[in-house]
Design a protein around this motif. Structure first.
Motif, PDB file in Angstrom:
ATOM      1  N   VAL A  75      -7.877 -18.016  21.941  1.00  0.00           N
ATOM      2  CA  VAL A  75      -7.987 -16.769  22.688  1.00  0.00           C
ATOM      3  C   VAL A  75      -6.726 -16.552  23.517  1.00  0.00           C
ATOM      4  CG1 VAL A  75      -9.354 -15.487  24.370  1.00  0.00           C
ATOM      5  CG2 VAL A  75     -10.479 -17.059  22.792  1.00  0.00           C
ATOM      6  N   PHE A  76      -6.243 -15.325  23.471  1.00  0.00           N
ATOM      7  CA  PHE A  76      -5.063 -14.924  24.234  1.00  0.00           C
ATOM      8  C   PHE A  76      -5.375 -13.590  24.902  1.00  0.00           C
ATOM      9  CE2 PHE A  76      -3.836 -17.174  20.419  1.00  0.00           C
ATOM     10  CZ  PHE A  76      -2.973 -18.150  20.887  1.00  0.00           C
ATOM     11  N   TYR A  77      -4.709 -13.316  26.019  1.00  0.00           N
ATOM     12  CA  TYR A  77      -4.848 -11.998  26.629  1.00  0.00           C
ATOM     13  C   TYR A  77      -3.541 -11.591  27.279  1.00  0.00           C
ATOM     14  CZ  TYR A  77      -5.520 -14.208  31.241  1.00  0.00           C
ATOM     15  OH  TYR A  77      -5.362 -14.933  32.398  1.00  0.00           O
ATOM     16  N   ARG A  78      -3.413 -10.282  27.457  1.00  0.00           N
ATOM     17  CA  ARG A  78      -2.248  -9.730  28.151  1.00  0.00           C
ATOM     18  C   ARG A  78      -2.682  -8.485  28.902  1.00  0.00           C
ATOM     19  NH1 ARG A  78       0.132  -5.302  26.589  1.00  0.00           N
ATOM     20  NH2 ARG A  78      -0.450  -4.353  24.632  1.00  0.00           N
ATOM     21  N   LEU A  79      -1.937  -8.178  29.952  1.00  0.00           N
ATOM     22  CA  LEU A  79      -2.194  -6.981  30.738  1.00  0.00           C
ATOM     23  C   LEU A  79      -1.478  -5.805  30.105  1.00  0.00           C
ATOM     24  CD1 LEU A  79      -1.511  -8.672  34.158  1.00  0.00           C
ATOM     25  CD2 LEU A  79      -3.738  -8.205  33.144  1.00  0.00           C
ATOM     26  N   GLU A  80      -2.009  -4.622  30.300  1.00  0.00           N
ATOM     27  CA  GLU A  80      -1.426  -3.441  29.648  1.00  0.00           C
ATOM     28  C   GLU A  80       0.024  -3.195  30.020  1.00  0.00           C
ATOM     29  OE1 GLU A  80      -2.184   0.686  31.526  1.00  0.00           O
ATOM     30  OE2 GLU A  80      -4.072  -0.413  31.667  1.00  0.00           O
TER      31      GLU A  80
END
Length: 163
Positions: free
Chosen positions: A123-128
């Motif tokens: 799982v990975f995430y980034r801010l807009e």
């Protein structure tokens, strides 16, 4: 190498004489909260969304923040399959139940085609507003990131409105 040993010994001595320094050091270390991610074999699009919600529930974010999550698309690559999600955050108030601006966090759940299907998904995430990709197990989410995005959007809206 000897210099490193000397520095380490010096730090140990400092902590012996300053116990409050050692306590302060413990307090400043952040505990990174994560969840047990499902395996590739048990993964579904809905299960991925539920687990993102479960992860979000571990974040230290004030209850006034509201969000909704949605599945965007899946992407077939030669080495993996990727599932894209978006979580949209806002701060509604009584006076303004529809927030002036929102902040999105984009998640990608990756299932490798080369690893056994008993391995947990990645799982990975980034801010807009950022290209920096984070992993939940390596970085604790901060409410300030959402605040900064919304504040920057409101500044832009106000500048455009004043033209």
């Amino acid at each position: 190498m000897d210099k490193e040993k000397e520095e380490a010994a010096s730090k140990e001595k400092d902590h012996e004489y300053l116990p409050e320094a050692k306590e302060k050091e413990k307090e400043t270390k952040h505990v990174i909260k994560n969840i047990q991610w499902t395996t590739a074999k048990n993964f579904t699009v809905e299960r991925g969304r539920q687990q993102i919600e479960e992860l979000i529930s571990t974040w230290d974010i004030h209850k006034s923040w509201l969000h909704h999550s949605e599945f965007l698309e899946d992407e077939e690559l030669k080495d993996s399959k990727r599932y894209h999600y978006r979580v949209c955050w806002g701060l509604p108030t009584r006076r303004k139940p529809v927030p002036r601006a929102t902040a999105s966090v984009y998640f990608v759940i990756v299932i490798s085609k080369f690893q056994p299907d008993t391995v947990p998904v990645q799982v990975f995430y980034r801010l807009e507003s950022s290209r920096l990709i984070r992993r939940p197990e390596q970085c604790q989410f901060r409410e300030k990131w959402l605040q900064d995005i919304i504040e920057n959007k409101i500044v832009c809206i106000e500048r455009l409105a004043s033209r």
